[in-house]
Design a protein around this motif. Structure first.
Motif, PDB file in Angstrom:
ATOM      1  N   LYS A   9      12.779  10.619   8.667  1.00 10.94           N
ATOM      2  CA  LYS A   9      13.130  10.406   7.262  1.00 10.94           C
ATOM      3  C   LYS A   9      13.333   8.914   6.974  1.00 10.94           C
ATOM      4  N   GLU A  10      14.034   8.240   7.894  1.00 14.48           N
ATOM      5  CA  GLU A  10      14.315   6.809   7.731  1.00 14.48           C
ATOM      6  C   GLU A  10      13.023   5.988   7.729  1.00 14.48           C
ATOM      7  N   LYS A  11      12.138   6.257   8.696  1.00 16.61           N
ATOM      8  CA  LYS A  11      10.900   5.472   8.810  1.00 16.61           C
ATOM      9  C   LYS A  11       9.952   5.745   7.636  1.00 16.61           C
ATOM     10  N   LEU A  12       9.898   6.984   7.178  1.00 15.59           N
ATOM     11  CA  LEU A  12       9.046   7.293   6.025  1.00 15.59           C
ATOM     12  C   LEU A  12       9.584   6.630   4.761  1.00 15.59           C
ATOM     13  N   ALA A  13      10.906   6.576   4.623  1.00 15.18           N
ATOM     14  CA  ALA A  13      11.511   5.896   3.464  1.00 15.18           C
ATOM     15  C   ALA A  13      11.179   4.407   3.495  1.00 15.18           C
ATOM     16  N   GLN A  14      11.246   3.807   4.691  1.00 15.56           N
ATOM     17  CA  GLN A  14      10.886   2.388   4.823  1.00 15.56           C
ATOM     18  C   GLN A  14       9.421   2.176   4.464  1.00 15.56           C
ATOM     19  N   ARG A  15       8.562   3.067   4.972  1.00 20.58           N
ATOM     20  CA  ARG A  15       7.128   2.923   4.693  1.00 20.58           C
ATOM     21  C   ARG A  15       6.854   3.099   3.198  1.00 20.58           C
ATOM     22  N   ASP A  16       7.537   4.060   2.584  1.00 22.26           N
ATOM     23  CA  ASP A  16       7.342   4.315   1.150  1.00 22.26           C
ATOM     24  C   ASP A  16       7.821   3.159   0.285  1.00 22.26           C
ATOM     25  N   SER A  17       8.665   2.276   0.854  1.00 26.06           N
ATOM     26  CA  SER A  17       9.174   1.148   0.072  1.00 26.06           C
ATOM     27  C   SER A  17       8.174  -0.013   0.012  1.00 26.06           C
ATOM     28  N   LEU A  18       7.102   0.062   0.795  1.00 21.00           N
ATOM     29  CA  LEU A  18       6.076  -0.988   0.747  1.00 21.00           C
ATOM     30  C   LEU A  18       5.361  -0.961  -0.601  1.00 21.00           C
ATOM     31  N   THR A  19       4.992  -2.136  -1.096  1.00 20.69           N
ATOM     32  CA  THR A  19       4.209  -2.195  -2.330  1.00 20.69           C
ATOM     33  C   THR A  19       2.745  -1.855  -2.023  1.00 20.69           C
ATOM     34  N   ILE A  20       1.988  -1.539  -3.036  1.00 18.95           N
ATOM     35  CA  ILE A  20       0.559  -1.247  -2.864  1.00 18.95           C
ATOM     36  C   ILE A  20      -0.133  -2.449  -2.223  1.00 18.95           C
ATOM     37  N   GLU A  21       0.264  -3.655  -2.638  1.00 22.85           N
ATOM     38  CA  GLU A  21      -0.339  -4.878  -2.102  1.00 22.85           C
ATOM     39  C   GLU A  21      -0.023  -5.027  -0.605  1.00 22.85           C
ATOM     40  N   GLU A  22       1.228  -4.751  -0.234  1.00 22.93           N
ATOM     41  CA  GLU A  22       1.615  -4.851   1.181  1.00 22.93           C
ATOM     42  C   GLU A  22       0.862  -3.830   2.030  1.00 22.93           C
ATOM     43  N   ILE A  23       0.760  -2.605   1.526  1.00 20.61           N
ATOM     44  CA  ILE A  23       0.018  -1.565   2.254  1.00 20.61           C
ATOM     45  C   ILE A  23      -1.426  -1.997   2.441  1.00 20.61           C
ATOM     46  N   SER A  24      -2.029  -2.505   1.370  1.00 20.26           N
ATOM     47  CA  SER A  24      -3.422  -2.928   1.416  1.00 20.26           C
ATOM     48  C   SER A  24      -3.630  -4.079   2.395  1.00 20.26           C
ATOM     49  N   GLU A  25      -2.762  -5.078   2.333  1.00 24.66           N
ATOM     50  CA  GLU A  25      -2.891  -6.262   3.191  1.00 24.66           C
ATOM     51  C   GLU A  25      -2.706  -5.902   4.671  1.00 24.66           C
ATOM     52  N   LYS A  26      -1.658  -5.154   4.979  1.00 25.95           N
ATOM     53  CA  LYS A  26      -1.386  -4.769   6.370  1.00 25.95           C
ATOM     54  C   LYS A  26      -2.472  -3.824   6.888  1.00 25.95           C
ATOM     55  N   SER A  27      -2.922  -2.915   6.025  1.00 25.53           N
ATOM     56  CA  SER A  27      -3.953  -1.954   6.432  1.00 25.53           C
ATOM     57  C   SER A  27      -5.251  -2.656   6.779  1.00 25.53           C
ATOM     58  N   ARG A  28      -5.620  -3.673   6.007  1.00 19.24           N
ATOM     59  CA  ARG A  28      -6.871  -4.379   6.267  1.00 19.24           C
ATOM     60  C   ARG A  28      -6.826  -5.067   7.632  1.00 19.24           C
ATOM     61  N   VAL A  56      -1.089   4.015   6.538  1.00 19.88           N
ATOM     62  CA  VAL A  56      -2.053   2.942   6.782  1.00 19.88           C
ATOM     63  C   VAL A  56      -3.376   3.414   6.184  1.00 19.88           C
ATOM     64  N   SER A  57      -3.940   2.600   5.307  1.00 23.13           N
ATOM     65  CA  SER A  57      -5.171   2.987   4.620  1.00 23.13           C
ATOM     66  C   SER A  57      -6.348   3.069   5.593  1.00 23.13           C
ATOM     67  N   THR A  58      -7.199   4.072   5.392  1.00 27.66           N
ATOM     68  CA  THR A  58      -8.389   4.218   6.241  1.00 27.66           C
ATOM     69  C   THR A  58      -9.686   4.217   5.434  1.00 27.66           C
ATOM     70  N   LEU A  59      -9.613   4.065   4.123  1.00 24.23           N
ATOM     71  CA  LEU A  59     -10.813   4.222   3.293  1.00 24.23           C
ATOM     72  C   LEU A  59     -11.862   3.155   3.594  1.00 24.23           C
ATOM     73  N   TRP A  60     -11.447   1.890   3.666  1.00 27.12           N
ATOM     74  CA  TRP A  60     -12.393   0.821   3.992  1.00 27.12           C
ATOM     75  C   TRP A  60     -12.931   1.016   5.411  1.00 27.12           C
ATOM     76  N   LEU A  61     -12.042   1.413   6.332  1.00 23.93           N
ATOM     77  CA  LEU A  61     -12.438   1.638   7.730  1.00 23.93           C
ATOM     78  C   LEU A  61     -13.495   2.737   7.828  1.00 23.93           C
ATOM     79  N   ILE A  62     -13.288   3.827   7.118  1.00 23.20           N
ATOM     80  CA  ILE A  62     -14.273   4.923   7.132  1.00 23.20           C
ATOM     81  C   ILE A  62     -15.617   4.417   6.619  1.00 23.20           C
ATOM     82  N   GLU A  63     -15.593   3.646   5.531  1.00 19.17           N
ATOM     83  CA  GLU A  63     -16.839   3.093   4.971  1.00 19.17           C
ATOM     84  C   GLU A  63     -17.551   2.209   5.998  1.00 19.17           C
TER      85      GLU A  63
END
Length: 194
Positions: A9-28, A56-63
């Motif tokens: 629960k704690e780790k998912l809450a931390q992950r959910d607090s990331l902004t879309i930009e942070e998720i995108s940047e870290k995922s890339r 962690v986004s996988t859409l670009w990776l799948i492409e």
């Protein structure tokens, strides 16, 4: 609430607090690291989750993997049977529809005609909520990936995580399947699966 549920629960809450930009940047960063792994470059058949919400986004990776002529399969969840199946896809926008919990999943036609034999899968790329350096992983509580991985022990297992999801030692159960690698935006961890 037990410790395992609390840490998830704690780790998912931390992950959910990331902004879309942070998720995108870290995922890339993570996606580029994945593409450079020898196991990915030599793999023919790759099973990979389709990212949802703060994963962690996988859409670009799948492409990119499709462009590199990899055979890509993604999960379909059969909730009533508590199992997952691998479905071969060729085009993200054409082959996926909202499925279980609104997670993008293969459409009915793909599910009917394009089931991938798990024994043909070389690499499995999976999400999770909590990870540790031993290769231990918590998912979201359904056990779908653990049951899937149990059937294909020979496939290379790679977990994708943000560094904030790492803990010193995840309190795993005997049925929890271990990973070979965990890739975060900061490091690539080679685990010691027996």
């Amino acid at each position: 609430m037990n410790y395992a549920k609390e840490i998830r629960k704690e780790k998912l809450a931390q992950r959910d607090s990331l902004t879309i930009e942070e998720i995108s940047e870290k995922s890339r960063i993570i996606e580029k690291k994945i593409l450079s792994l020898d196991e990915i470059q030599s793999a023919l058949n790759i099973f990979i989750y389709v990212s949802f919400r703060s994963e962690v986004s996988t859409l670009w990776l799948i492409e990119e993997l499709l462009k590199n002529s990899k055979k890509i399969s993604v999960p379909i969840t059969h909730v009533a049977e508590r199992r997952m199946e691998a479905i071969h896809i060729e085009d993200l926008s054409r082959d996926l529809v909202p499925g279980y919990c609104n997670i993008p999943e293969p459409n009915e036609e793909r599910v009917r005609n394009n089931v991938t034999d798990p024994f043909n899968i070389d690499v499995v790329i999976i999400p999770g909520s909590v990870f540790d350096e031993r290769g231990a992983r918590f998912g979201y509580g359904g056990g779908y990936y653990d049951r899937f991985l149990e059937k294909i022990p020979f496939a290379v297992r790679i977990g994708l995580a943000f560094e904030m999801q790492m803990v010193e030692e995840a309190p795993i159960q005997p049925h929890d399947e271990l990973l070979d690698y965990i890739v975060t935006e900061q490091r690539t961890i080679k685990a010691k699966r027996l």
